[in-house]
Design an enzyme around this catalytic site. Sequence first.
Site, short mmCIF file in Angstrom:
data_model
loop_
_atom_site.label_atom_id
_atom_site.label_comp_id
_atom_site.label_asym_id
_atom_site.label_seq_id
_atom_site.Cartn_x
_atom_site.Cartn_y
_atom_site.Cartn_z
N THR A 216 0.85 -1.20 0.00
CA THR A 216 0.00 0.00 0.00
C THR A 216 0.88 1.25 0.00
O THR A 216 2.00 1.22 0.50
CB THR A 216 -0.85 -0.05 1.29
OG1 THR A 216 -1.72 -1.14 1.17
CG2 THR A 216 -1.62 1.23 1.54
N GLY A 246 -10.44 -2.98 3.55
CA GLY A 246 -9.48 -2.84 4.66
C GLY A 246 -9.54 -1.48 5.30
O GLY A 246 -10.55 -0.76 5.21
N ASP A 247 -8.45 -1.11 5.94
CA ASP A 247 -8.41 0.16 6.68
C ASP A 247 -8.11 1.36 5.79
O ASP A 247 -8.45 2.49 6.15
CB ASP A 247 -7.31 0.09 7.75
CG ASP A 247 -5.93 -0.16 7.11
OD1 ASP A 247 -5.82 -1.06 6.25
OD2 ASP A 247 -4.97 0.54 7.47
N GLY A 270 -5.22 -4.76 7.46
CA GLY A 270 -6.20 -3.71 7.72
C GLY A 270 -7.17 -4.02 8.84
O GLY A 270 -7.61 -3.11 9.56
N1 ASP Z 1 -3.83 -1.96 4.86
C1 ASP Z 1 -4.14 -2.56 3.58
C2 ASP Z 1 -5.42 -3.34 3.70
O1 ASP Z 1 -5.60 -4.03 4.67
C3 ASP Z 1 -3.07 -3.47 3.07
C4 ASP Z 1 -1.68 -2.91 3.12
O2 ASP Z 1 -1.40 -1.96 3.82
O3 ASP Z 1 -0.84 -3.44 2.39
O4 ASP Z 1 -6.20 -3.32 2.79
#
Ligand code: ASP
Length: 352
Positions: A216, A246-247, A270
Amino acid sequence: MFTIQTLMAAASGLVLTSAVQAQQPDWALIVHGGAGIIERDRMTDETETAYRAALMAALERGEAVLASGGSSLDAIEAVIHGMEDDPLFNAGRGAVFTAAGRNELDASIMDGATLNAGAVAGVTQVRHPISLARAVMEESRHVMLQGEGAETFATETGQERVDPAWFFTERRWASLERSLTAQGLPLPPRPEGAPEPAPVEHGLLDQDAREHRFGTVGVVALDQAGNIAAGTSTGGTTAKQWGRVGDSPIIGAGTYASNESCGVSATGTGEFFIRLTVASRICAYVEFQEMNLQEAADRVILEELTELEGDGGIVALTPAGDLAWSFNTPGMYRAKWVAGEAPVVSIFGDED
Ligand code: ASP
């Protein structure tokens, strides 16, 4: 730049010390490109060089906006555009695949001056989800749009649309196949419009397996008007199912910005970041517990997230120009640049 300190000092007739001025840079920028099991002895020189160059390019795009007096929101968008187009990162082109073999993209942005925010989830045909998130913030009366409605809004606001195959990379497809096979789940058909199958560089595939699902991208910026903003963009997690979100597009979890405290962008699994509301929690410690930024970030990432058995990290900065990153994984792709100082690009846990 006029800060609260300069105005107060002028009003009371005090002479500002250079120490106070030195603490407040004209602008600052901090970036991440994902966290995970990123270790020096397992990464090829070629891969390391490519990531360092990509992070430096991200800083340069942000610097070009901020040094010429542009806003922190414009800097976020400029930096993330480049990263969304770079297949090295799990955002835009190069995003990971869902279990159904699609790229479903999430993004969010927040303006620390006004607490305005915009977010999108599960978009499949928008080249720059971060710009769509900004349009949600600036051109709609909502904060978060998802799926088909978000695509319609993208058309109505003139966002650049692409065929879903634009996001396809062989590397992420191979990671999906690996992940589904390991879970005993069926393999979806290769997406329509994807190029002919090609070999994937072994080092990158191995890298994916260890980084597991991360990659990300996120940015927090402070502009010359003293305003901070934060933004995050992602393809989510490899082999995600059932419309999982996700977050990253959740304000307070993956992204937060307030001129009263700090700005944060997160990366990691997330589900844990949502449960802890990581981004706003760090800023709440800064605002209400008077912790310094690094202390607050470490408290949430190294203690609270770790206790929950979550993994990942954050980058953050305050309107006063304090910067921090914190992660409980072996590495995190990260970079920062403060006006008047040298840019810093780091990958491994043992670097500054
Ligand atoms: N936080 C992101 C999610 O859970 C994934 C990531 O940070 O790579 O969608």
